[in-house]
Design a protein around this motif. Structure first.
Motif, PDB file in Angstrom:
ATOM      1  N   LEU A 115       0.828  -1.236  -0.105  1.00 45.23           N
ATOM      2  CA  LEU A 115      -0.004   0.015  -0.120  1.00 45.23           C
ATOM      3  C   LEU A 115       0.809   1.242   0.148  1.00 45.23           C
ATOM      4  O   LEU A 115       1.844   1.024   0.430  1.00 45.23           O
ATOM      5  CB  LEU A 115      -0.860  -0.069   1.372  1.00 45.23           C
ATOM      6  CG  LEU A 115      -2.040  -1.073   1.348  1.00 45.23           C
ATOM      7  CD1 LEU A 115      -2.364  -1.411   2.830  1.00 45.23           C
ATOM      8  CD2 LEU A 115      -3.245  -0.859   0.421  1.00 45.23           C
ATOM      9  N   VAL A 117       0.879   4.964   1.315  1.00 43.26           N
ATOM     10  CA  VAL A 117       0.234   5.630   2.622  1.00 43.26           C
ATOM     11  C   VAL A 117       1.107   7.100   2.771  1.00 43.26           C
ATOM     12  O   VAL A 117       2.273   6.880   2.829  1.00 43.26           O
ATOM     13  CB  VAL A 117       0.365   5.000   3.666  1.00 43.26           C
ATOM     14  CG1 VAL A 117      -0.332   5.472   4.919  1.00 43.26           C
ATOM     15  CG2 VAL A 117      -0.125   3.401   3.813  1.00 43.26           C
ATOM     16  N   VAL A 136      -4.336   7.246   0.794  1.00 44.44           N
ATOM     17  CA  VAL A 136      -3.959   5.762   0.529  1.00 44.44           C
ATOM     18  C   VAL A 136      -4.187   5.233  -0.793  1.00 44.44           C
ATOM     19  O   VAL A 136      -5.279   5.519  -1.311  1.00 44.44           O
ATOM     20  CB  VAL A 136      -4.592   4.923   1.470  1.00 44.44           C
ATOM     21  CG1 VAL A 136      -4.027   3.519   1.594  1.00 44.44           C
ATOM     22  CG2 VAL A 136      -4.467   5.369   2.993  1.00 44.44           C
ATOM     23  N   ASN A 138      -4.290   2.078  -2.901  1.00 42.82           N
ATOM     24  CA  ASN A 138      -4.450   0.611  -2.622  1.00 42.82           C
ATOM     25  C   ASN A 138      -4.292   0.009  -4.243  1.00 42.82           C
ATOM     26  O   ASN A 138      -5.199  -0.030  -5.093  1.00 42.82           O
ATOM     27  CB  ASN A 138      -5.857   0.035  -2.093  1.00 42.82           C
ATOM     28  CG  ASN A 138      -6.068  -1.311  -2.105  1.00 42.82           C
ATOM     29  OD1 ASN A 138      -5.173  -2.006  -2.425  1.00 42.82           O
ATOM     30  ND2 ASN A 138      -7.377  -1.777  -1.567  1.00 42.82           N
ATOM     31  N   TYR A 149      -7.240   1.139   9.339  1.00 41.01           N
ATOM     32  CA  TYR A 149      -6.602   2.363   9.787  1.00 41.01           C
ATOM     33  C   TYR A 149      -6.214   2.356  11.236  1.00 41.01           C
ATOM     34  O   TYR A 149      -7.038   2.056  11.891  1.00 41.01           O
ATOM     35  CB  TYR A 149      -7.278   3.674   9.208  1.00 41.01           C
ATOM     36  CG  TYR A 149      -7.727   3.581   7.843  1.00 41.01           C
ATOM     37  CD1 TYR A 149      -6.692   4.134   6.970  1.00 41.01           C
ATOM     38  CD2 TYR A 149      -9.079   2.902   7.291  1.00 41.01           C
ATOM     39  CE1 TYR A 149      -7.156   4.189   5.519  1.00 41.01           C
ATOM     40  CE2 TYR A 149      -8.998   3.002   5.997  1.00 41.01           C
ATOM     41  CZ  TYR A 149      -8.390   3.536   4.994  1.00 41.01           C
ATOM     42  OH  TYR A 149      -8.627   3.573   3.661  1.00 41.01           O
ATOM     43  N   LYS A 168      -9.479   7.032   7.950  1.00 39.51           N
ATOM     44  CA  LYS A 168      -8.277   7.552   7.033  1.00 39.51           C
ATOM     45  C   LYS A 168      -7.806   8.814   7.434  1.00 39.51           C
ATOM     46  O   LYS A 168      -6.956   9.082   7.466  1.00 39.51           O
ATOM     47  CB  LYS A 168      -8.752   7.690   5.610  1.00 39.51           C
ATOM     48  CG  LYS A 168      -7.970   8.219   4.704  1.00 39.51           C
ATOM     49  CD  LYS A 168      -8.258   8.169   3.224  1.00 39.51           C
ATOM     50  CE  LYS A 168      -9.368   9.179   2.949  1.00 39.51           C
ATOM     51  NZ  LYS A 168      -8.791  10.589   3.089  1.00 39.51           N
ATOM     52  N   VAL A 187      -1.762   1.678   7.806  1.00 40.81           N
ATOM     53  CA  VAL A 187      -2.835   0.904   7.050  1.00 40.81           C
ATOM     54  C   VAL A 187      -2.415  -0.266   6.579  1.00 40.81           C
ATOM     55  O   VAL A 187      -1.192  -0.686   6.044  1.00 40.81           O
ATOM     56  CB  VAL A 187      -3.077   2.043   5.617  1.00 40.81           C
ATOM     57  CG1 VAL A 187      -4.273   1.415   5.372  1.00 40.81           C
ATOM     58  CG2 VAL A 187      -3.345   3.605   6.264  1.00 40.81           C
TER      59      VAL A 187
END
Length: 230
Positions: A115, A117, A136, A138, A149, A168, A187
């Motif tokens: 991910l 972040v 974020v 994905n 989160y 988030k 995350v």
């Protein structure tokens, strides 16, 4: 007669479609027996039976005839650089000349991509907290849409979870503590209720004190009306 032939053809077609779907199935995070790996991790097998070697083959889709051989490091490890989502097929064979190879064991593997972040740090006055807005990316949103989160404060490398900060974005409670403190947004993927492969971002957030109340004495203000006689 024609009706019977039609039914037979439909039955065969259905069987072929089902067989093709099964054989061509790709590994998903929810595939039965799947082994989940964070990108960058090795797959390490137990040591092979005494006097034997592991043989590993790979296929992107489920098959009964895998053909892509996999080179093992130290005889039992698939290096992270070579580990991909798909099916690995494991067998063993004695080092004795003329020995037979064992039946294949199917090992479904799903590699979780990292991910991305970050969050935008927002400094604020202790009485007026501002939202720390997370961002974020994905890379596997189609197969794994759910993310977990958690916000933290970090002091001396030790993170402390902020109670209730599990979205988030995070807005500190007022009044906040004056000073500069490192905040962390972590995350991870959520698969079957479990969290995997967390990534995080750290930024300093500064909380300023409330300015001192002004103390202006009479006579220091100019432009006021002056008493007159007439």
């Amino acid at each position: 007669m024609n009706n019977s032939i039609t039914k037979a053809i439909l039955a065969i077609t259905f069987l072929v479609i089902c067989t093709f779907s099964t054989v061509s199935a790709q590994v998903l995070p929810t595939t039965t027996g799947v082994n989940l790996f964070c990108k960058g991790s090795d797959l390490t097998l137990p040591a092979p039976p005494a006097g034997a070697d592991w043989i590993v083959k790979y296929s992107a889709t489920q098959t009964t005839t895998p053909s892509t051989g996999v080179i093992l490091a130290s005889g039992n490890k698939i290096a992270a650089a070579d580990l991909n989502t798909g099916y690995y097929y494991l067998s063993s064979k004695s080092s004795t000349p003329g020995s037979c190879e064992s039946e294949l064991q199917e090992i479904p593997v799903y590699v979780l991509q990292p991910l991305v972040v970050n969050f935008t740090p927002a400094d604020f006055c202790l009485e007026s907290p501002l939202a720390q807005v997370g961002a974020v990316t994905n890379p596997d949103a189609t197969n794994i849409p759910d993310l977990a989160y958690q916000w933290y404060t970090v002091t001396g490398g030790v993170e402390t979870a902020i109670s209730g900060a599990t979205l988030k974005d995070y807005t500190p409670s007022a009044p906040a503590t004056v000073g500069t403190k490192t905040h962390r947004l972590k995350v991870g993927y959520v698969i079957n209720g479990n969290k995997y492969c967390p990534q995080w971002a750290d930024h300093d957030v500064t909380v300023s004190p409330k300015p001192v109340k002004p103390t202006i004495t009479p006579g220091t203000i100019t432009g006021t009306a002056t008493a007159v006689t007439f």
